[in-house]
Motif scaffolding. Structure first.
Motif, PDB file in Angstrom:
ATOM      1  N   GLU A  51       0.845  -1.187   0.000  1.00 32.27           N
ATOM      2  CA  GLU A  51       0.000   0.000   0.000  1.00 32.27           C
ATOM      3  C   GLU A  51       0.888   1.248   0.000  1.00 32.27           C
ATOM      4  O   GLU A  51       1.982   1.228   0.577  1.00 32.27           O
ATOM      5  N   VAL A  52       0.386   2.303  -0.614  1.00 30.48           N
ATOM      6  CA  VAL A  52       0.976   3.642  -0.467  1.00 30.48           C
ATOM      7  C   VAL A  52      -0.173   4.616  -0.276  1.00 30.48           C
ATOM      8  O   VAL A  52      -1.158   4.574  -1.018  1.00 30.48           O
ATOM      9  N   HIS A  53      -0.050   5.487   0.698  1.00 33.98           N
ATOM     10  CA  HIS A  53      -1.097   6.471   1.001  1.00 33.98           C
ATOM     11  C   HIS A  53      -0.470   7.859   1.033  1.00 33.98           C
ATOM     12  O   HIS A  53       0.362   8.161   1.911  1.00 33.98           O
ATOM     13  N   ALA A  54      -0.830   8.702   0.061  1.00 37.82           N
ATOM     14  CA  ALA A  54      -0.462  10.116   0.100  1.00 37.82           C
ATOM     15  C   ALA A  54      -1.500  10.812   0.972  1.00 37.82           C
ATOM     16  O   ALA A  54      -2.664  10.920   0.590  1.00 37.82           O
ATOM     17  N   VAL A  55      -1.096  11.263   2.137  1.00 34.59           N
ATOM     18  CA  VAL A  55      -2.045  11.666   3.181  1.00 34.59           C
ATOM     19  C   VAL A  55      -2.647  13.028   2.859  1.00 34.59           C
ATOM     20  O   VAL A  55      -1.960  14.053   2.867  1.00 34.59           O
ATOM     21  N   ASP A  56      -3.936  13.031   2.585  1.00 36.02           N
ATOM     22  CA  ASP A  56      -4.640  14.248   2.193  1.00 36.02           C
ATOM     23  C   ASP A  56      -4.582  15.307   3.282  1.00 36.02           C
ATOM     24  O   ASP A  56      -4.366  16.486   2.995  1.00 36.02           O
ATOM     25  N   ALA A  57      -4.778  14.917   4.521  1.00 28.09           N
ATOM     26  CA  ALA A  57      -4.815  15.889   5.614  1.00 28.09           C
ATOM     27  C   ALA A  57      -3.497  16.631   5.770  1.00 28.09           C
ATOM     28  O   ALA A  57      -3.461  17.732   6.319  1.00 28.09           O
ATOM     29  N   ALA A  58      -2.415  16.036   5.272  1.00 24.40           N
ATOM     30  CA  ALA A  58      -1.101  16.678   5.325  1.00 24.40           C
ATOM     31  C   ALA A  58      -0.767  17.390   4.025  1.00 24.40           C
ATOM     32  O   ALA A  58       0.387  17.779   3.813  1.00 24.40           O
ATOM     33  N   GLY A  59      -1.748  17.575   3.151  1.00 23.15           N
ATOM     34  CA  GLY A  59      -1.517  18.282   1.898  1.00 23.15           C
ATOM     35  C   GLY A  59      -1.113  17.388   0.747  1.00 23.15           C
ATOM     36  O   GLY A  59      -0.650  17.870  -0.277  1.00 23.15           O
ATOM     37  N   VAL A  60      -1.237  16.072   0.888  1.00 20.19           N
ATOM     38  CA  VAL A  60      -0.957  15.048  -0.120  1.00 20.19           C
ATOM     39  C   VAL A  60       0.546  14.815  -0.285  1.00 20.19           C
ATOM     40  O   VAL A  60       1.079  13.791   0.136  1.00 20.19           O
ATOM     41  N   HIS A  61       1.262  15.749  -0.922  1.00 26.37           N
ATOM     42  CA  HIS A  61       2.661  15.488  -1.234  1.00 26.37           C
ATOM     43  C   HIS A  61       3.601  15.499  -0.031  1.00 26.37           C
ATOM     44  O   HIS A  61       4.611  14.788  -0.048  1.00 26.37           O
ATOM     45  N   PRO A  62       3.361  16.263   1.021  1.00 28.19           N
ATOM     46  CA  PRO A  62       4.330  16.261   2.115  1.00 28.19           C
ATOM     47  C   PRO A  62       4.526  14.914   2.802  1.00 28.19           C
ATOM     48  O   PRO A  62       5.610  14.636   3.308  1.00 28.19           O
ATOM     49  N   LEU A  96       2.661   7.374   3.509  1.00 33.90           N
ATOM     50  CA  LEU A  96       2.728   6.199   4.377  1.00 33.90           C
ATOM     51  C   LEU A  96       2.717   4.976   3.473  1.00 33.90           C
ATOM     52  O   LEU A  96       1.935   4.901   2.519  1.00 33.90           O
ATOM     53  N   ALA A  97       3.572   4.012   3.759  1.00 30.88           N
ATOM     54  CA  ALA A  97       3.668   2.836   2.894  1.00 30.88           C
ATOM     55  C   ALA A  97       3.862   1.577   3.729  1.00 30.88           C
ATOM     56  O   ALA A  97       4.424   1.610   4.828  1.00 30.88           O
ATOM     57  N   ILE A  98       3.384   0.483   3.177  1.00 31.80           N
ATOM     58  CA  ILE A  98       3.615  -0.848   3.735  1.00 31.80           C
ATOM     59  C   ILE A  98       4.213  -1.698   2.621  1.00 31.80           C
ATOM     60  O   ILE A  98       3.728  -1.692   1.489  1.00 31.80           O
ATOM     61  N   ALA A  99       5.284  -2.419   2.939  1.00 29.16           N
ATOM     62  CA  ALA A  99       5.957  -3.228   1.932  1.00 29.16           C
ATOM     63  C   ALA A  99       6.560  -4.463   2.596  1.00 29.16           C
ATOM     64  O   ALA A  99       6.583  -4.592   3.820  1.00 29.16           O
ATOM     65  N   LYS A 159       7.999  14.648   0.964  1.00 29.24           N
ATOM     66  CA  LYS A 159       9.066  15.034   1.896  1.00 29.24           C
ATOM     67  C   LYS A 159       9.312  13.944   2.932  1.00 29.24           C
ATOM     68  O   LYS A 159      10.457  13.667   3.287  1.00 29.24           O
ATOM     69  N   TYR A 160       8.253  13.383   3.470  1.00 30.60           N
ATOM     70  CA  TYR A 160       8.349  12.352   4.499  1.00 30.60           C
ATOM     71  C   TYR A 160       7.762  11.055   3.945  1.00 30.60           C
ATOM     72  O   TYR A 160       6.631  11.050   3.445  1.00 30.60           O
ATOM     73  N   LEU A 161       8.524   9.969   4.024  1.00 28.38           N
ATOM     74  CA  LEU A 161       8.019   8.647   3.691  1.00 28.38           C
ATOM     75  C   LEU A 161       8.234   7.731   4.886  1.00 28.38           C
ATOM     76  O   LEU A 161       9.367   7.421   5.246  1.00 28.38           O
ATOM     77  N   PHE A 162       7.140   7.347   5.533  1.00 25.96           N
ATOM     78  CA  PHE A 162       7.172   6.355   6.601  1.00 25.96           C
ATOM     79  C   PHE A 162       6.821   5.009   5.970  1.00 25.96           C
ATOM     80  O   PHE A 162       5.777   4.873   5.331  1.00 25.96           O
ATOM     81  N   ILE A 163       7.682   4.000   6.155  1.00 26.42           N
ATOM     82  CA  ILE A 163       7.441   2.706   5.533  1.00 26.42           C
ATOM     83  C   ILE A 163       7.594   1.586   6.562  1.00 26.42           C
ATOM     84  O   ILE A 163       8.583   1.530   7.295  1.00 26.42           O
ATOM     85  N   ALA A 164       6.581   0.728   6.624  1.00 26.92           N
ATOM     86  CA  ALA A 164       6.523  -0.353   7.601  1.00 26.92           C
ATOM     87  C   ALA A 164       6.597  -1.701   6.894  1.00 26.92           C
ATOM     88  O   ALA A 164       6.268  -1.821   5.709  1.00 26.92           O
TER      89      ALA A 164
END
Length: 613
Positions: free
Chosen positions: A344-355, A358-361, A394-399
């Motif tokens: 999964e990859v989620h560009a977080v709308d509440a954070a303005g999408v691009h900033p 969140l990803a799971i791999a 800018k930020y990529l959190f990956i679990a």
């Protein structure tokens, strides 16, 4: 069969009670946009403003304002698109549902646009000044088209196959634009039109541009779709519409969407730019005035029964949030086929999408190791940051998927809990310190310039998170007040920032030094320094917006007991993100109080919006 044009859509939605006519005279400057935003926030209907002040065209807002209504608009074709997506993912699905193979070729027939002579859009001509002059926010630099479909073709290889249809901001009045002759064209980096512009510059040619407004609803969705390289947006628009998109050719011009409500035809001088903006944008701040290309307008067409669709953007969630959710439904299943190992990859709308991503791999490297560590995750993170618009994050959190198979990226609170329980700040931070970021993001070192950080976590739980402010917590001078945003995340109110662009702040370094010998943040691996801790902690969306739109990783990430090992930076204590508003940031969007009072009146008993807002 989907809607051929906007008129069919409006009639159908009104008959089904999904559209409300607003006959009250409202001003396109500030008032109509404010109404649309309030109705969106209330989950209300689409709005047709039939009596806008000083405007001859009806205005249509909030058309895509709910995910349910967006699904309804495209109800006739969603199964076909899902079928085609499924075939790409798993051709063996045909063995389970062999009749799907019958649908797939039929849908594929809609990929090619159709050439026609019947073009309602060419019935009438007008001027830029006679178009609706919608101004959404008080500091906007003029009127903007907020749902444009900007069409270009490759100068090197003209034709539909190398075309681009994108939703790029178009300013039709204000600044130094020559009245009725010039409009601003603001496109962000990593957009398809950029390649066409580069080709025109190399050739020394003018770049022909058509701006469509309205027409088949599928055209607006196609213009914002993150499609694979080489797939024309007009093809996707045909799939979504359930019919080929009719195009008409005019001598000396690019093809025109025949069923569009409006079309602006013109050319871009590849070597000329003009000041564009400010504009209240989807990160929740103004994008400021910068040099961007301008279109020299040659003709403005419209159909006799033209309707002007619009939206307003601002701090999420807004109507473009529904766009994003709908697009994710259509394209989400394709992500694992693009980057091997991604779940999964989620560009977080509440954070303005691009900033924030969140990803799971998967983490399959060294499966025999006694303890799982981020290894494959880092390979996959680099691949994610090399994909289209995801490269602007800018930020990529990956679990690691193996650590929690039921974890999902769209449950932001659960995802952060999972990450913060496992992350090792001494080794799990990986920076790109000088690179590109979103054009609309002013937290970096310059326009389009900033940094990135990958935060990867894999393996067992390392710590227990706390959900209460530590008892007796003391603060260094100028700091004070702390609130819990999430388990493990503590917001602290800091002093007003005087930080210079591209520089770190000694005040935050002193904050970290103050706690270097004090074990005060047990259970809080992440500290967010902000202007108002209570606001940041009041809602999950506040935390996401404040933290990730107001910080640049290379200059705004600090650490308690920080250390360098070779060229690798990390910390043994809590990670500290400086998310205060900086002097060089763009101002946030603030509603006009007088306009808001007028909107309140529309929602009072007897008003057209009573019971809706």
């Amino acid at each position: 069969m989907g809607y051929r044009n906007l008129q069919e859509c409006v009639v159908d939605l009104e008959q089904r009670g999904m559209l409300l006519r607003i006959e009250a005279p409202l001003d396109p400057r500030l008032e109509i946009g404010a109404v649309q935003r309030r109705v969106y926030q209330a989950g209300g209907p689409a709005l047709l403003f039939t009596n806008p002040v000083n405007c001859r065209f009806p205005l249509l807002g909030n058309l895509y304002g709910t995910l349910e209504r967006t699904r309804f608009i495209f109800r006739d074709t969603l199964d076909d698109i899902r079928c085609l997506v499924d075939l790409k993912i798993n051709p063996f699905s045909l063995l389970k549902n062999p009749l799907d193979i019958i649908k797939a070729p039929a849908a594929a027939l809609h990929l090619l646009p159709a050439t026609t002579r019947n073009a309602p859009v060419l019935e009438c001509r007008t001027t830029l000044s006679n178009l609706p002059q919608i101004v959404s926010w008080p500091m906007d630099g003029g009127a903007f088209i907020t749902l444009p479909q900007v069409y270009t073709e490759s100068p090197d290889r003209p034709g539909f196959g190398r075309s681009n249809l994108g939703m790029y901001r178009v300013q039709i009045s204000g600044n130094s634009y020559e009245a009725d002759r010039q409009v601003g064209l603001h496109y962000q980096i990593h957009r398809g039109i950029g390649g066409h512009h580069a080709e025109a510059i190399a050739r020394g040619d003018l770049l022909r541009v058509n701006v469509f407004v309205g027409g088949p609803p599928s055209m607006a969705v196609a213009a914002v779709m993150p499609l694979p390289e080489g797939m024309p947006e007009l093809s996707f628009a045909g799939l979504l519409a359930g019919q080929r998109i009719p195009m008409v050719r005019q001598p000396g011009q690019l093809p025109i969407s025949a069923q569009a409500d409006f079309c602006i035809c013109g050319v871009v001088d590849p070597h000329k730019t003009m000041p564009e903006g400010p504009f209240g944008d989807h990160l929740g701040y103004y994008s400021l005035t910068h040099e961007f290309p301008a279109i020299q307008v040659e003709a403005v067409y419209h159909r006799r029964d033209a309707i002007w669709p619009f939206t307003t953007v601002g701090r999420p969630p807004q109507e473009d949030t529904s766009f994003g959710a709908f697009i994710h439904e259509l394209t989400g299943p394709l992500i694992p086929t693009v980057v091997q190992g991604v779940k999964e990859v989620h560009a977080v709308d509440a954070a303005g999408v691009h900033p924030l991503l969140l990803a799971i791999a998967t983490e399959r490297y060294v499966p025999y190791a006694a303890e799982r560590q981020p290894q494959e995750l880092l390979t996959i993170a680099n691949a994610i940051l090399g994909q289209g618009q995801l490269s602007l994050a800018k930020y990529l959190f990956i679990a690691a998927h193996e650590d929690a198979p039921v974890l999902h990226t769209h449950d932001c609170a659960a995802f952060f809990k999972h990450m913060l329980e496992r992350v090792d700040w001494s080794r799990n931070l990986h920076f790109q310190t000088t690179t590109t970021i979103d054009t609309l993001d002013y937290s970096g070192s310059g326009l389009n310039e900033g940094s990135k950080v990958v935060i990867a976590a894999a393996g067992p739980v390392r710590r227990k998170l706390s959900a209460e402010v530590p008892a007796g917590l003391e603060f260094p001078p100028e700091f004070g007040g702390a609130d819990v945003c999430l388990p493990g995340v503590l917001a602290v109110t800091g002093p007003v920032s005087r930080q210079a662009r591209g520089e770190c702040d000694d005040v935050i370094e002193q904050f970290c030094a103050y706690y270097a010998e004090r074990d005060c943040f047990e259970g809080f691996p992440l500290i967010v320094i902000c202007d108002d801790a209570r606001f940041a902690a009041a809602a999950l969306n506040n935390f996401l917006w404040v933290t990730f739109t107001r910080s640049n990783p290379a200059t705004d990430i600090y650490g308690i007991r920080a250390e360098n090992r070779g060229r690798h930076w990390g910390c043994k204590g809590a990670l500290v993100i400086d998310a205060r508003s900086k002097p060089f940031h763009a101002p946030p969007l603030v509603d006009d109080p007088a306009v808001e009072r007028k909107v309140d009146e529309l929602g009072a008993p007897g008003g057209p919006l009573h019971g809706i807002i």
